[in-house]
Enzyme design. Structure first.
Site, short mmCIF file in Angstrom:
data_model
loop_
_atom_site.label_atom_id
_atom_site.label_comp_id
_atom_site.label_asym_id
_atom_site.label_seq_id
_atom_site.Cartn_x
_atom_site.Cartn_y
_atom_site.Cartn_z
CB THR A 1 -0.93 -0.01 1.24
OG1 THR A 1 -1.70 -1.21 1.20
CG2 THR A 1 -1.85 1.19 1.24
CG ASN B 1 -6.37 -7.73 -5.37
OD1 ASN B 1 -6.29 -7.01 -6.37
ND2 ASN B 1 -7.17 -7.45 -4.37
CD GLN C 1 -2.47 -11.23 -4.63
OE1 GLN C 1 -2.15 -12.42 -4.55
NE2 GLN C 1 -3.00 -10.57 -3.61
CB ALA D 1 7.35 -9.75 2.62
CG HIS D 2 1.30 -9.64 3.78
ND1 HIS D 2 -0.02 -10.01 3.84
CD2 HIS D 2 1.33 -8.42 3.23
CE1 HIS D 2 -0.76 -9.01 3.36
NE2 HIS D 2 0.03 -8.04 2.98
CB THR E 1 15.39 2.84 11.87
OG1 THR E 1 15.93 4.04 12.42
CG2 THR E 1 16.36 1.69 12.11
CB CYS F 1 -7.62 -3.90 1.68
SG CYS F 1 -6.06 -4.71 1.45
N1 PLP Z 1 -1.81 -4.57 -4.11
C1 PLP Z 1 -2.38 -5.77 -4.26
C2 PLP Z 1 -2.65 -6.29 -5.63
C3 PLP Z 1 -2.74 -6.53 -3.14
O1 PLP Z 1 -3.32 -7.72 -3.29
C4 PLP Z 1 -2.46 -6.00 -1.85
C5 PLP Z 1 -2.88 -6.73 -0.64
O2 PLP Z 1 -4.04 -7.01 -0.43
C6 PLP Z 1 -1.86 -4.75 -1.76
C7 PLP Z 1 -1.54 -4.06 -2.91
C8 PLP Z 1 -1.54 -4.13 -0.42
O3 PLP Z 1 -0.41 -4.74 0.14
P1 PLP Z 1 -0.02 -4.54 1.69
O4 PLP Z 1 -0.95 -5.41 2.46
O5 PLP Z 1 1.40 -4.99 1.78
O6 PLP Z 1 -0.16 -3.10 2.00
#
Ligand code: PLP
Length: 390
Positions: free
Chosen positions: A79, A161, A190, A211-212, A248, A336
């Site tokens: 994000t 996504n 993705q 990373a997640h 940091t 989200c």
């Molecule tokens: N962009 C896409 C295509 C995503 O699937 C996501 C996560 O849902 C994000 C951005 C946001 O990533 P983050 O959770 O690292 O802020």
């Protein structure tokens, strides 16, 4: 409070987030327990941490085909990377007098879409939101027609996504570069570890990753910025990341990110084949159980583990809750925005505004922990939930 211990939980929401891979947990633990110095400190302790950060930067730069590790900026997640790319480039380009026109698509993640709208509404940038085809992909001729002399940024994702659709990124970036001032930003979140990603061959000027989604930690991401691109920072102070992102560094997170990306790459081919088989098995079962189901994920050019479909007459929100009661974790769209009541903006965009289809869609995303037997038990549970009345 009641605790149910007998319920076996099956996780089918890998596009929302993934568990940490064992090798990632080990690498991060070693980092936490070992070097703790501030990477900006010049003494031995700082140098140790700096070494870990720069090693990870080199690994990630190589994996995405960057020409130099200096092109990688670590952030707090995608994000932030999307915000930095869109706001940072837009503001720098306008300040330099190159223009103020932005282009994105109706199927983008809200990190891009809402950021572009915010720049339009609060900073008077001009915004074109491209429509998408029936699978959620941008049609190249529509991008060509929307480009102008004053277009400064085109932001289009690599893999969606919500339904897994893959955009023809190399073609879209080549079209973008036909405009005199336009840069191409891609949200590759993705696609990382699941699809070919190479900034050089795909003509990507800026690339957001996190990373997640790849069995790494939450709260760490990166933005690739091709050498020479002007971009205003969002976070100032400290001068880290060559002045482009102050603060940091999240050293253990960075180490875990690189470890996860390398691990995903090693298992990519065999895992993709396995997931593709599971996904098609899932769709065959869904189609057989629900003759009115509509497939929202393209059969080709799609992430192997993602299947999105609609069950007209049902409510996504209710199904997600009922399935959770039975131990199945799925989602109605992007994690989200899953608290919102309106149907998925992606399904609305690809269906020509079909609200029924958008509010009855489910996203099933498979990953390393998904076993063949999970597919059949999921469809059985789904049949029970749908039979429960609206
Ligand atoms: N962009 C896409 C295509 C995503 O699937 C996501 C996560 O849902 C994000 C951005 C946001 O990533 P983050 O959770 O690292 O802020």
């Amino acid at each position: 409070m009641q605790h149910r211990t007998s319920l076996t939980r099956i996780y089918l929401d890998y596009n929302a987030s993934t568990p940490i891979a064992e090798c990632v947990a080990e690498a991060m633990t070693a980092q936490w327990r070992g070097a703790f110095g501030n990477p900006s400190s010049v003494h031995h302790f700082g140098v140790e941490s700096r070494y870990a950060v720069e090693k990870a930067r080199r690994t990630l730069a190589k994996l995405i085909g960057a020409s130099s590790p200096d092109e990688i900026i670590f952030t707090g997640g995608a994000t932030e990377s999307d915000n930095l790319a869109v706001r940072g480039v837009a503001r720098a380009a306008r300040r330099a007098g190159r223009g103020s026109h932005l282009i994105t698509s109706a199927a983008e993640h809200t990190a891009v879409l809402d950021t572009c709208k915010d720049l339009r509404d609060r900073e008077a940038f001009d915004l074109t939101i491209l429509p998408v085809d029936e699978w959620g992909r941008v049609r190249p001729p529509e991008l060509a027609a929307a480009l102008r002399k004053d277009t400064i940024l085109v932001s289009l994702m690599m893999a969606n996504n919500e339904n897994g659709a893959i955009n023809p990124v190399a073609e879209l970036s080549a079209i973008t570069h036909g405009a005199p001032n336009a840069l191409f930003h891609c949200d590759g979140v993705q696609a990382l570890g699941r699809y070919t990603l190479s900034v050089q061959t795909q003509g990507i000027d800026l690339l957001s990753l996190t990373a997640h989604k790849i069995y790494g930690p939450k709260g760490i991401g990166l933005l690739y910025v091709r050498e020479g691109i002007e971009m205003e920072p969002l976070v100032t102070g400290g001068g880290q990341e060559r002045g482009r992102r102050g603060g940091t560094e999240n050293v253990a997170g960075i180490v875990g990110f690189a470890e996860a990306a390398a691990w995903m790459e090693r298992s990519r081919e065999s895992e993709n084949d396995r997931l593709l088989g599971l996904r098609e098995d899932l769709w065959r079962r869904v189609e057989a159980a629900f003759p009115n189901s509509i497939r929202n994920s393209p059969p080709r050019d799609c992430l192997p583990g993602t299947l999105n479909f609609s069950l007209p007459g049902a409510s996504s929100q209710r199904l997600v809750a009922e399935l959770d009661e039975r131990g199945f974790a799925v989602s109605a769209g992007s994690a989200c925005t899953s608290s919102g009541r309106a149907g998925s903006h992606v399904i609305l965009a690809l269906s020509g505004g079909d609200e029924e289809r958008a509010s009855s869609s489910l996203r099933i995303s498979l990953g390393h922990g998904t076993a063949a037997g999970d597919i059949a038990s999921f469809v059985e549970a789904l049949e029970e939930c749908v039979a429960l009345a609206p």
